[in-house]
Design an enzyme around this catalytic site. Structure first.
Site, mmCIF file in Angstrom:
data_model
loop_
_atom_site.group_PDB
_atom_site.id
_atom_site.type_symbol
_atom_site.label_atom_id
_atom_site.label_comp_id
_atom_site.label_asym_id
_atom_site.label_seq_id
_atom_site.Cartn_x
_atom_site.Cartn_y
_atom_site.Cartn_z
ATOM 1 C CG HIS A 189 0.876 -30.203 22.957
ATOM 2 N ND1 HIS A 189 1.327 -30.065 24.359
ATOM 3 C CD2 HIS A 189 1.559 -31.463 22.679
ATOM 4 C CE1 HIS A 189 1.763 -30.157 24.506
ATOM 5 N NE2 HIS A 189 2.514 -31.107 23.356
ATOM 6 C CG ASN A 190 -0.358 -25.252 17.606
ATOM 7 O OD1 ASN A 190 0.546 -25.726 16.564
ATOM 8 N ND2 ASN A 190 0.177 -23.918 18.370
ATOM 9 C CB ALA A 191 -2.795 -27.647 12.852
ATOM 10 C CB VAL A 192 1.884 -24.489 13.639
ATOM 11 C CG1 VAL A 192 3.333 -24.269 13.113
ATOM 12 C CG2 VAL A 192 1.151 -23.649 13.271
ATOM 13 C CG HIS A 193 4.035 -29.577 17.847
ATOM 14 N ND1 HIS A 193 4.532 -29.741 18.028
ATOM 15 C CD2 HIS A 193 3.589 -30.988 18.499
ATOM 16 C CE1 HIS A 193 4.914 -31.178 18.536
ATOM 17 N NE2 HIS A 193 4.045 -32.069 18.814
ATOM 18 C CG ASP A 230 0.938 -34.234 20.140
ATOM 19 O OD1 ASP A 230 0.521 -34.971 21.298
ATOM 20 O OD2 ASP A 230 1.605 -33.783 20.460
ATOM 21 C CG ASP A 339 6.037 -36.152 19.605
ATOM 22 O OD1 ASP A 339 6.069 -34.561 19.644
ATOM 23 O OD2 ASP A 339 5.850 -37.037 20.382
ATOM 24 C CD GLN A 390 16.285 -26.768 25.020
ATOM 25 O OE1 GLN A 390 14.563 -26.665 25.129
ATOM 26 N NE2 GLN A 390 16.640 -27.719 24.271
#
Length: 463
Positions: A189-193, A230, A339, A390
């Site tokens: 959950h970071n800026a790349v996501h 997020d 998302d 998964q």
């Protein structure tokens, strides 16, 4: 406006108490948040700005706009034309930032895509609508500024900057602060996501069923929601916040805790930067409410509610995109798809997301073990495997959602997504049956950390 799910709106215009006016930063954790290593809120009295919790009023969320109170945070223009913004990071990144611990203020230059918007990065932006867009490569080419660069490019490409008369410097500063308030130390959950979700949202906005009907306002709203959905995510799920008595869980009464926080954080940055200050107050407040409605839709614990309504609309063939409320509902579904679209990406990209999201789960499980808490489902590295998680996520969450989306938008993109998901599911299944020599990686649960019991096939909230 009719929305699928709407929580009571907290009063954003509520008067701000004096003890909050001096705060600056982001999250002010309560003293009970010992697992985060947070100090008592009284120790943060020198901060001013974003979100604070007043224990005497557990229903109020106070957001303090940008103010010139001392020299700790200011936008200055020196003798050179370069403008810099100094701003304290959110508390968690403050605690993890060696530069701040050494007392060095974090400085961010404000070029307008002069350096990054060239060369290979620019070539990639020309193909930003391709489903196999490699956001990891793009992030490297933009020197870690994928969210800023991508979002600015899309807003400009749609002509929204000019149409809504957005001040370019304010917009750039808003995007810088948004990217900054994603925690870089979160594996997932970071800026790349956020950039990946924004790119997926753009792909959906271009689908014929949507592109012919959406207004410029809808597109602006969808891109902003994707970029901020997020915001300030702590890297743990909602059950963790509840069982550790985190103040956010109390504030939002254990309901869509993270999604409410993401929304209010986004509103705080919109107001702090004054991005919409030139619009009539009624229009800016309406956009803030609609932004919240989209972000709240990403709460995975509400998945069945949205999916049932979507399926009903499709069965009755009564979705009318000339109706504003129906368009808004479709935007909610598009953001939900964006998302959790990781299982629908090509294997090379999907597997990277699998590794990242599972590592984030396992890090939470490690903390829970350390503090002798019950380990959340999916979070125990000793008992979970990548393929197991998964396959369960695809079966119970992703497949039902994307099957209905393909009914709504039966296009080449929808078939491509379902095709990738089928291949990825088979790949994980074969890995489970024949263990590889390498230790099993970690699962690609898209975005919203689903709290799962795979034996029962239940996924509940954990965004």
């Amino acid at each position: 406006m009719e929305v699928c799910y709407q929580l009571p709106v907290l009063p954003l215009d509520r008067p701000v108490p004096k003890h909050v006016l001096s705060r600056r930063g982001a999250i002010s954790f309560s003293s009970s948040s010992s697992l985060f290593g947070a100090p008592d809120p009284r120790q943060l009295s020198q901060r001013r700005g974003a979100i604070s919790y007043d224990s005497s009023d557990q229903t109020a969320l106070y957001i303090r706009m940008l103010a010139r109170l001392g020299g700790e945070s200011e936008a200055t223009v020196g003798s050179t034309p370069e403008r810099r913004v100094r701003r304290l990071l959110s508390l968690q990144r403050y605690l993890h930032s060696s530069r701040l611990l050494r007392g060095t203020a974090h400085q961010i230059p404000l070029p307008i895509l002069d350096e990054d918007y060239t060369g290979q990065a620019r070539c990639m932006l020309e193909k930003v609508g391709n489903w196999n867009f490699d956001i990891f490569l793009f992030d490297r080419l933009t020197n870690g500024n994928s969210l800023i660069t991508l979002t600015f490019h899309l807003l400009d490409q749609y002509g929204l900057v000019e149409l809504f008369r957005l001040d370019v410097v304010r917009l750039w500063r808003f995007l810088v602060l948004v990217q900054e308030d994603y925690h870089a130390h979160n594996p997932y959950h970071n800026a790349v996501h956020a950039a990946d979700v924004t790119q997926a949202m753009y792909c959906y906005l271009r689908e014929p069923a949507l592109s012919k009907s959406l207004t410029s306002y809808d597109i602006l709203l969808g891109l902003l929601a994707a970029a901020t959905h997020d915001l300030d995510h702590p890297g743990v799920n909602q059950p963790f916040l509840i069982k550790t008595d985190h103040y956010l869980a109390s504030l939002y009464k254990n309901t869509s805790v993270l999604e409410n926080h993401h929304w209010k954080s986004a509103v705080g940055l919109l107001r702090e930067t004054g991005l919409l200050s030139h619009l009539p107050a009624e229009d800016s407040l309406s956009l803030e409410r609609d932004l919240g409605s989209l972000i709240l839709a990403t709460d995975i614990s509400r998945q069945n509610d949205y999916l049932s309504r979507f399926r009903l609309h499709l069965d009755q063939s009564n979705l009318c995109l000339s109706n504003a409320s129906h368009r808004h509902f479709v935007l909610q579904m598009a953001l939900k798809c964006a998302d959790i679209c990781n299982p629908c990406r090509p294997w090379e990209l999907s597997k990277q997301w699998s590794d990242k999201v599972t590592e984030e789960f396992f890090q939470q499980g490690d903390v829970e073990k350390k503090h002798k808490l019950e380990v959340s489902p999916l979070c125990d590295r000793a008992t979970n495997t990548v393929g197991n998680i998964q396959i369960g996520f695809m079966t119970y969450v992703a497949e039902p959602l994307f099957t209905e989306w393909s009914r709504f938008s039966d296009t080449r993109l929808s078939q491509t997504m379902l095709g990738h998901m089928g291949l990825n599911k088979a790949s994980w299944g074969s890995r489970e049956q024949s263990p590889s020599p390498d230790p099993p990686p970690t699962p690609p649960l898209a975005q919203a950390s689903p709290k799962t019991n795979l034996r029962e096939g239940e996924y509940s909230d954990t965004s």
